[in-house]
Design a protein around this motif. Structure first.
Motif, mmCIF file in Angstrom:
data_model
loop_
_atom_site.group_PDB
_atom_site.id
_atom_site.type_symbol
_atom_site.label_atom_id
_atom_site.label_comp_id
_atom_site.label_asym_id
_atom_site.label_seq_id
_atom_site.Cartn_x
_atom_site.Cartn_y
_atom_site.Cartn_z
ATOM 1 N N SER A 8 0.870 -1.166 0.000
ATOM 2 C CA SER A 8 0.000 0.000 0.000
ATOM 3 C C SER A 8 0.909 1.218 0.000
ATOM 4 N N ALA A 9 0.928 1.947 -1.120
ATOM 5 C CA ALA A 9 1.885 3.037 -1.316
ATOM 6 C C ALA A 9 1.426 4.366 -0.739
ATOM 7 N N ALA A 10 0.237 4.420 -0.166
ATOM 8 C CA ALA A 10 -0.269 5.666 0.409
ATOM 9 C C ALA A 10 0.295 5.844 1.821
ATOM 10 N N THR A 11 0.581 7.073 2.177
ATOM 11 C CA THR A 11 1.043 7.352 3.534
ATOM 12 C C THR A 11 0.093 8.293 4.285
ATOM 13 N N ARG A 12 -0.896 8.831 3.604
ATOM 14 C CA ARG A 12 -1.867 9.715 4.258
ATOM 15 C C ARG A 12 -2.677 8.895 5.261
ATOM 16 N N TYR A 85 -1.931 11.447 -6.973
ATOM 17 C CA TYR A 85 -2.081 12.812 -6.465
ATOM 18 C C TYR A 85 -1.536 13.743 -7.532
ATOM 19 N N ASN A 86 -2.326 14.726 -7.914
ATOM 20 C CA ASN A 86 -1.892 15.728 -8.878
ATOM 21 C C ASN A 86 -1.320 15.106 -10.152
ATOM 22 N N GLY A 87 -1.925 14.024 -10.591
ATOM 23 C CA GLY A 87 -1.562 13.413 -11.860
ATOM 24 C C GLY A 87 -0.386 12.462 -11.819
ATOM 25 N N SER A 88 0.132 12.143 -10.621
ATOM 26 C CA SER A 88 1.314 11.296 -10.552
ATOM 27 C C SER A 88 1.265 10.411 -9.309
ATOM 28 N N PHE A 89 2.301 9.566 -9.177
ATOM 29 C CA PHE A 89 2.462 8.787 -7.950
ATOM 30 C C PHE A 89 3.069 9.701 -6.890
ATOM 31 N N THR A 90 3.033 9.263 -5.651
ATOM 32 C CA THR A 90 3.418 10.147 -4.549
ATOM 33 C C THR A 90 4.929 10.180 -4.311
ATOM 34 N N ALA A 91 5.378 11.273 -3.727
ATOM 35 C CA ALA A 91 6.792 11.433 -3.374
ATOM 36 C C ALA A 91 7.243 10.390 -2.349
ATOM 37 N N PRO A 92 6.454 10.090 -1.299
ATOM 38 C CA PRO A 92 6.914 9.056 -0.366
ATOM 39 C C PRO A 92 7.102 7.689 -1.028
ATOM 40 N N PHE A 93 6.269 7.357 -2.013
ATOM 41 C CA PHE A 93 6.420 6.086 -2.708
ATOM 42 C C PHE A 93 7.690 6.082 -3.553
ATOM 43 N N LYS A 94 7.931 7.153 -4.298
ATOM 44 C CA LYS A 94 9.167 7.254 -5.088
ATOM 45 C C LYS A 94 10.381 7.190 -4.165
ATOM 46 N N SER A 115 -7.919 6.676 -7.787
ATOM 47 C CA SER A 115 -8.036 8.122 -7.590
ATOM 48 C C SER A 115 -9.487 8.461 -7.294
ATOM 49 N N ALA A 116 -9.688 9.681 -6.833
ATOM 50 C CA ALA A 116 -11.042 10.164 -6.592
ATOM 51 C C ALA A 116 -11.740 10.480 -7.912
ATOM 52 N N GLY A 117 -10.981 10.820 -8.921
ATOM 53 C CA GLY A 117 -11.538 11.225 -10.205
ATOM 54 C C GLY A 117 -11.740 10.079 -11.171
ATOM 55 N N ALA A 122 -4.741 5.930 -13.448
ATOM 56 C CA ALA A 122 -3.971 5.368 -14.561
ATOM 57 C C ALA A 122 -2.766 6.230 -14.947
ATOM 58 N N PRO A 123 -2.881 7.573 -14.937
ATOM 59 C CA PRO A 123 -1.690 8.365 -15.260
ATOM 60 C C PRO A 123 -0.537 8.135 -14.278
ATOM 61 N N ALA A 124 -0.837 7.921 -13.014
ATOM 62 C CA ALA A 124 0.222 7.646 -12.024
ATOM 63 C C ALA A 124 0.915 6.331 -12.349
#
Length: 185
Positions: A8-12, A85-94, A115-117, A122-124
């Motif tokens: 799970s790549a989310a940290t929020r 987030y904002n069209g990409s994968f997250t900084a903590p995951f990278k 994503s919520a949208g 898919a863009p991430a």
């Protein structure tokens, strides 16, 4: 049996990714080709890259890196459950990816984005592919993108829309097949 880590790549703290990752973990266990370990990147809590040496050296100075290295190294394959987030994968995951190098190489990976949208993240996932191939990972041919994630989280966790389990099974089939292929010399 292939050792699969579902990351799970989310940290929020309130991320919808955790219930989704739990659902993915359950289906991966039911698949039958894998010994599955769930990994929550938020619980790993890596700082921003603080190693003095390049990851490709394999020389790690910090305990958190040694533990992350051992965890990633213990897997034969991965499924990344990643938010957009904002069209990409997250900084903590990278950041988590960048801590290591050899540990990722030659390992199959499936992608489940959300994503919520309407894009389902898919863009991430598309932006992540060049990073994964640069590391020498073997991305599955198929991936899953889940739009409107907020509406799919209920009191019992992730409520999969019809047909999603079958699409995820296809990704897991791809990962299992890649894991069985002999490593190229």
């Amino acid at each position: 049996m292939t050792r699969l880590h579902v990351i799970s790549a989310a940290t929020r703290p309130t991320s919808s990714g955790r219930p989704l990752a739990e659902w993915v973990t359950g289906l991966a266990r039911e698949h039958g080709a894998f010994e599955v370990t769930p990994v929550d990147l938020a619980e790993i809590a890596l700082p921003f890259l603080d190693e003095p040496e390049y990851a490709s050296s394999g020389i790690y100075a910090h305990q958190h890196t040694l533990e992350w290295s051992a965890l990633v190294d213990s897997a034969d394959a991965f499924v990344f459950v990643l938010p957009m987030y904002n069209g990409s994968f997250t900084a903590p995951f990278k950041n988590a990816i960048d801590f290591l190098y050899r540990e990722w190489q030659g390992k199959p990976v499936g992608l489940v984005s959300y994503s919520a949208g309407p894009s389902g993240g898919a863009p991430a996932a598309e932006m992540l592919l060049p990073v994964l191939t640069r590391l020498g990972m073997l991305p599955a041919e198929r991936s899953v993108a889940i739009p409107g994630i907020s509406a799919l989280i209920g009191p019992e966790g992730f409520e999969a829309p019809e047909g999603l389990a079958g699409r995820l099974a296809g990704v897991l089939d791809d990962v299992a097949a890649l894991a069985k292929e002999p490593a190229s010399a």
